[in-house]
Design a protein around this motif. Sequence first.
Motif, PDB file in Angstrom:
ATOM      1  N   LEU A  16      30.014  -2.456 -37.800  1.00  0.00           N
ATOM      2  CA  LEU A  16      29.166  -3.048 -36.763  1.00  0.00           C
ATOM      3  C   LEU A  16      27.716  -2.618 -36.884  1.00  0.00           C
ATOM      4  CD1 LEU A  16      31.300  -2.926 -33.488  1.00  0.00           C
ATOM      5  CD2 LEU A  16      30.851  -4.853 -34.999  1.00  0.00           C
ATOM      6  N   THR A  17      27.457  -1.509 -37.566  1.00  0.00           N
ATOM      7  CA  THR A  17      26.064  -1.068 -37.683  1.00  0.00           C
ATOM      8  C   THR A  17      25.239  -2.023 -38.519  1.00  0.00           C
ATOM      9  OG1 THR A  17      26.510   0.324 -39.632  1.00  0.00           O
ATOM     10  CG2 THR A  17      26.784   1.334 -37.454  1.00  0.00           C
ATOM     11  N   ARG A  18      25.885  -2.899 -39.267  1.00  0.00           N
ATOM     12  CA  ARG A  18      25.163  -3.887 -40.068  1.00  0.00           C
ATOM     13  C   ARG A  18      24.876  -5.158 -39.270  1.00  0.00           C
ATOM     14  NH1 ARG A  18      25.146  -2.949 -45.456  1.00  0.00           N
ATOM     15  NH2 ARG A  18      24.920  -5.180 -45.879  1.00  0.00           N
ATOM     16  N   LEU A  19      25.449  -5.254 -38.080  1.00  0.00           N
ATOM     17  CA  LEU A  19      25.269  -6.441 -37.249  1.00  0.00           C
ATOM     18  C   LEU A  19      24.318  -6.132 -36.095  1.00  0.00           C
ATOM     19  CD1 LEU A  19      28.963  -7.674 -36.974  1.00  0.00           C
ATOM     20  CD2 LEU A  19      27.209  -8.446 -38.574  1.00  0.00           C
ATOM     21  N   ARG A  20      23.641  -7.157 -35.629  1.00  0.00           N
ATOM     22  CA  ARG A  20      22.811  -7.027 -34.441  1.00  0.00           C
ATOM     23  C   ARG A  20      23.643  -7.470 -33.238  1.00  0.00           C
ATOM     24  NH1 ARG A  20      17.386  -9.403 -33.918  1.00  0.00           N
ATOM     25  NH2 ARG A  20      16.891  -7.416 -32.925  1.00  0.00           N
ATOM     26  N   TYR A  21      24.080  -6.501 -32.458  1.00  0.00           N
ATOM     27  CA  TYR A  21      24.857  -6.830 -31.263  1.00  0.00           C
ATOM     28  C   TYR A  21      24.328  -5.982 -30.112  1.00  0.00           C
ATOM     29  CZ  TYR A  21      27.659  -2.567 -31.944  1.00  0.00           C
ATOM     30  OH  TYR A  21      28.091  -1.269 -32.084  1.00  0.00           O
ATOM     31  N   ASP A  22      25.008  -5.979 -28.989  1.00  0.00           N
ATOM     32  CA  ASP A  22      24.429  -5.433 -27.766  1.00  0.00           C
ATOM     33  C   ASP A  22      24.203  -3.926 -27.785  1.00  0.00           C
ATOM     34  OD1 ASP A  22      24.218  -7.864 -26.557  1.00  0.00           O
ATOM     35  OD2 ASP A  22      26.142  -7.751 -25.525  1.00  0.00           O
ATOM     36  N   PHE A  23      24.879  -3.200 -28.661  1.00  0.00           N
ATOM     37  CA  PHE A  23      24.771  -1.747 -28.628  1.00  0.00           C
ATOM     38  C   PHE A  23      24.028  -1.244 -29.853  1.00  0.00           C
ATOM     39  CE2 PHE A  23      28.067  -2.620 -25.629  1.00  0.00           C
ATOM     40  CZ  PHE A  23      27.925  -1.628 -24.679  1.00  0.00           C
ATOM     41  N   PRO A  24      23.364  -0.070 -29.680  1.00  0.00           N
ATOM     42  CA  PRO A  24      23.350   0.808 -28.505  1.00  0.00           C
ATOM     43  C   PRO A  24      22.457   0.282 -27.392  1.00  0.00           C
ATOM     44  CG  PRO A  24      21.919   1.700 -30.190  1.00  0.00           C
ATOM     45  CD  PRO A  24      22.603   0.520 -30.810  1.00  0.00           C
ATOM     46  N   LEU A  25      22.625   0.887 -26.213  1.00  0.00           N
ATOM     47  CA  LEU A  25      21.813   0.560 -25.052  1.00  0.00           C
ATOM     48  C   LEU A  25      20.767   1.643 -24.820  1.00  0.00           C
ATOM     49  CD1 LEU A  25      24.562  -0.500 -22.464  1.00  0.00           C
ATOM     50  CD2 LEU A  25      23.387  -1.928 -24.147  1.00  0.00           C
ATOM     51  N   VAL A  26      19.717   1.267 -24.113  1.00  0.00           N
ATOM     52  CA  VAL A  26      18.696   2.221 -23.691  1.00  0.00           C
ATOM     53  C   VAL A  26      18.695   2.221 -22.167  1.00  0.00           C
ATOM     54  CG1 VAL A  26      16.276   2.884 -23.797  1.00  0.00           C
ATOM     55  CG2 VAL A  26      17.336   1.716 -25.746  1.00  0.00           C
ATOM     56  N   LEU A  27      18.942   3.380 -21.568  1.00  0.00           N
ATOM     57  CA  LEU A  27      18.954   3.517 -20.112  1.00  0.00           C
ATOM     58  C   LEU A  27      17.522   3.744 -19.645  1.00  0.00           C
ATOM     59  CD1 LEU A  27      22.106   5.788 -19.693  1.00  0.00           C
ATOM     60  CD2 LEU A  27      21.964   3.289 -19.831  1.00  0.00           C
ATOM     61  N   VAL A  28      16.902   2.698 -19.171  1.00  0.00           N
ATOM     62  CA  VAL A  28      15.473   2.731 -18.857  1.00  0.00           C
ATOM     63  C   VAL A  28      15.267   2.951 -17.363  1.00  0.00           C
ATOM     64  CG1 VAL A  28      14.921   1.224 -20.788  1.00  0.00           C
ATOM     65  CG2 VAL A  28      15.353   0.222 -18.551  1.00  0.00           C
ATOM     66  N   ASP A  29      14.081   3.411 -17.023  1.00  0.00           N
ATOM     67  CA  ASP A  29      13.672   3.487 -15.626  1.00  0.00           C
ATOM     68  C   ASP A  29      12.952   2.186 -15.303  1.00  0.00           C
ATOM     69  OD1 ASP A  29      14.659   6.051 -15.313  1.00  0.00           O
ATOM     70  OD2 ASP A  29      12.832   6.953 -16.082  1.00  0.00           O
ATOM     71  N   ASP A  52      11.150   3.690 -22.087  1.00  0.00           N
ATOM     72  CA  ASP A  52      11.840   4.753 -22.800  1.00  0.00           C
ATOM     73  C   ASP A  52      13.084   5.115 -21.995  1.00  0.00           C
ATOM     74  OD1 ASP A  52      12.363   6.549 -24.790  1.00  0.00           O
ATOM     75  OD2 ASP A  52      10.796   7.985 -24.240  1.00  0.00           O
ATOM     76  N   GLY A  53      13.992   5.827 -22.622  1.00  0.00           N
ATOM     77  CA  GLY A  53      15.215   6.226 -21.945  1.00  0.00           C
ATOM     78  C   GLY A  53      16.243   6.720 -22.935  1.00  0.00           C
ATOM     79  N   GLU A  54      17.359   7.213 -22.406  1.00  0.00           N
ATOM     80  CA  GLU A  54      18.430   7.720 -23.247  1.00  0.00           C
ATOM     81  C   GLU A  54      19.104   6.573 -24.003  1.00  0.00           C
ATOM     82  OE1 GLU A  54      19.601  10.917 -23.868  1.00  0.00           O
ATOM     83  OE2 GLU A  54      17.686  11.429 -22.928  1.00  0.00           O
TER      84      GLU A  54
END
Length: 734
Positions: A41-54, A142-144
């Motif tokens: 999956l790292t070769r595909l563009r999909y929803d993850f990872p996420l960034v937890l933003v403020d 920015d975010g985790e």
Amino acid sequence: MDATLQAQTVFHLTGRAPSAPLEPIGELGLRPALLARYRDLTRLRYDFPLVLVDPPPGGAFARSLKDLVSDLARNLAPAGQAGEAMRKQLLHVERDIRRAAAAGTTGRLSAMWKEAVGRLVDPRDPSLRDALMHAGASIGCDGEVVDCDESLPEALLRHAWQVVQGEKLARVRKDINALAVKLDDILRADFVHSEAGRKPESLQAAVGSKQRGLFDFDRMSRLLALGSPASRLPETRRKRIEWALATLQKQRFFAGPGEEPLPFAFDTCRAVKQAFAERLPRMAELVKAMSIAELETDGRYDPAHHDAFFESFDEGSLSAQDTEIFPDYFVCLRGRPAVSADANLLELLSSGIPVKVLVETHDILEESSLGKGQFAFGVRSVQLATLAVGLGDVFVLQSTSSNLLQLQDRIRHGLASKGPALFSVYAATAAHSGDIPRYLVSAAAMQSRAFPAFTYDPAAGEDLASRFSLEDNPQPDRDWPVTRFEYADAALQRAAEDVAFTLADFAAADPRHAGHFARVPHGGWNSHMIPVADWLRRPAGASGHDAPYLLAVDSEDALQRLIVDDRLVQAARRCLENWHRLQELGGVHSSHAERLLARERATWEEEKRKEIAALSASGTVAAAPAGNGGTAPAVAAVAAAAPEPEAEPERSPDEAYIETIRCSTCNECTQINDKMFAYNDNKQAYIKDVKAGTYRQLVEAAESCQLGIIHPGKPLNPKEPGLDELIERAKPFL
């Protein structure tokens, strides 16, 4: 009975170790056939990872890294070939961060972006490094960074809860501070009119330090003492205002900057109930102080009416409206003991405490303690959520971790709801996933109906149809989702068939349950092998010499057939029954509606039969000729007049269209224009309205589509700027 047929029948019925020619699958590295395309999956563009933003107030609290980089590329890279190099470099950084997150690296996006640039860029190319670092700084948030693993549900829900509570606390704290300022102004004005307020030192303290040399405060004090005495606050009112002001200032439910807030996140239901009970007297005190402050600042406090009321006001006087202003509690439950924790949770949800509960499930295919080899397949988790629905006033959301980004608006709504809320989330663990990415295993749990998604919102309406929704599940009107599966047959010819994804397919993704399957060599494939989904449509016990199978692929992507033992088939049957019950709640295939419809149809057909019989007897309509099954001539004429369905037209190269069946739901096109592009019920893209956007957007969507399934056709508007360049860019996709 030949050896293969006998072996597969015995294995299906007994589940014992398979005998030749069947083989155990433990060392074959098998996975469900529909997951064959997603090895890395790292070769595909999909929803993850996420960034937890403020986020800004009301904004998204989580963003997909893919979407952030896509926005960045659109904003920074020039259109066409001029920006292609920059777009590729940004995608390289995105992929590197995705790989790092999949490997367990955590951190804020800004730090991980810097590390990725350091890994990718040659130190001898400072200009590229500076350009990519500038791009990272231009993201605007920015975010985790979090991947789709077992830590995601708590990280995302806790972050979302903090965001929603922060907005709520800011609103209430603003009101409290405004009341405190008004009360202080009343007391200051009263002090100025007092004898102590007229003393030289008091007058001097009331004037700014720069202006003190301009006044003679002793003379000012003597002059003020000669004036008529000003009216003072009654002693009882002054003390009442002082008490209210002190209470507002010392409260810690809505702590300000630099103040230590009270904790509202806990690990157990008991801790929430204990904290709430201990804080009730202080809650009543604060509500009382705020009410007195509002009356005093508005000049509406009447001792004759209000003194007795506030004298007896305590925690027993708090209403639901009073408690709604206070922060909500948050509790995350993992690895619950089955009975006691469920009872405590349901008691908490029905207690009236404003609590938001996350229940994490990490194992759906657990072996039941009631019998060896019997699957519980997450029944407790599903039943827990449906029991919470039965309480009536609890917001309930159930889903898998793979789908949380799509549900963030509903998550925010649930966290902001006035009453209790339950979030039941399944997240796959590495121990139960083997070499299959946890994102895929979590998504497969929802696909297989093992952990279906649903939402119950008690504030959405008065009836169940308004409150309960199954729409986030793939193909919610079917027993199992069905997908077109293409492969090369034994003669290396392209073949395709519709494949259903069942609970048995989900179990095949879990290496712990390899013993429930046996591989049939290609030479042993026969007509007595029935797909699991078809098998489950047969009456229970009607097996004969047939056996259910599912399709899988090995590490070389060779197609295999696996016989499924009866214990897993029975688990799939129970899973399907649970799904049917949820469908009834969601208004899909309602047995009551279908029974009523059948009764009405039978009544209508009987009335029509009598009408036709009466017309035949009167000679108005001739009797039906022999050999046509008794069909009335009028009915036969209508049937003969029915037009043949039109064949689907072939696509013209001038027409803009999407090969919808191949869509992987990457969101690229809908991000460009969600009025031109949309998703169907199967969450796959199609062109909703080609006139709702420009030809440039069609071409850009085709270029960004990782599967190359968008065909822009020819431009509709011959006056659109830059058409020559766009037509040239569109040629590879026509």
